[in-house]
Scaffold this motif. Structure first.
Motif: not given
Length: 259
Positions: A241, A245, A247
């Protein structure tokens, strides 16, 4: 590594332009040889993962000496055994490439019926039996350990604590059962069509174009296996994730807690 190499084999399937093989008869035979060796090694790795989990749960004190030290040897033997077995099975096609091709541009090999049955048991029946037996054993041991934990907690803890532990243990048991079910079902769905085609005649002629669907479905098992095993780990899902995304590009992302 084996699952990644299966992905590279897909480039050869993509190059089948309108069912025409452009790389010659020798490359066709070598393609099928690599196909069998790599996919068999991928399936063998699934079996080794099952053995690894069995030893880790059922005999954890012996795990460092029995598994950690022998992992490289077992992995190497898996590859060598696969290469020897399928080299013998397809040696006639490598020595006389193109002997069963009916026209120019066709990529096909012939598999002796006895060799096909032996391959069926080696790469399908055997692995399924080993995986099911080991995972059932792991599930039984995990369930007995969970019952032991519950009985100890029940004797020393309050009613609220007993309820919370019960929920946690049940989730762990269900996760083990779910992993077993997904692995075996996906394995059966991906490999059954291929063996139905190759075992349907006395001497099966497998063509890279006419059997493209069942071959690609066979390859799909190696695509799904890493996802089955990896996405059952929460830390892996969190890392994925973070990457998807973006991040991971933010300052301090290396300090993120994913465990």
């Amino acid at each position: 590594v084996s699952d990644f190499l299966v992905g590279l084999l897909m480039f050869f399937q993509i190059m089948l332009i309108d069912g025409c093989w452009l790389f010659g008869d020798l490359m066709c035979s070598l393609y099928f040889l690599l196909d069998y060796v790599i996919t068999c090694s991928s399936i063998g790795t699934m079996v080794l993962i099952s053995v690894d989990r069995y030893v880790a749960v059922c005999d954890p004190l012996q795990y460092p000496s029995r598994v950690t030290e022998g992992a490289k040897l077992l992995g190497s033997l898996c590859w060598v055994g696969s290469a020897l077995c399928h080299g013998l099975m397809l040696r006639g096609n490598v020595q006389n490439p193109g002997r069963v091709s009916s026209c120019a541009g066709e990529c096909a090999v012939v598999i002796d019926h006895a060799a096909g049955i032996a391959n069926f048991f080696l790469t399908f029946v055997g692995p399924v039996a080993v995986i099911v037996v080991l995972y059932v054993r792991v599930f039984a041991v995990a369930a007995s350990q969970a019952r032991a934990v519950r009985s100890r907690v029940a004797a020393a803890a309050a009613a609220a604590a007993r309820g919370s532990v019960k929920v946690t243990v049940n989730k762990s048991e269900m996760k083990a059962a779910r992993t077993l079910g997904v692995v075996v079902v996906v394995f059966l769905l991906c490999l059954c069509p291929y063996y139905c085609v190759t075992l349907s005649a006395d001497d099966a002629v497998v063509s890279a174009s006419s059997a493209a669907f069942v071959i690609c479905l066979y390859y799909l098992n190696s695509c799904i296996n890493p996802l089955i095993y990896a996405f059952f780990y929460p830390w892996f899902r969190k890392c994925t994730k973070m990457i998807v995304t973006l991040q991971i590009l933010s300052p301090g992302s290396s300090e993120a807690n994913v465990l």
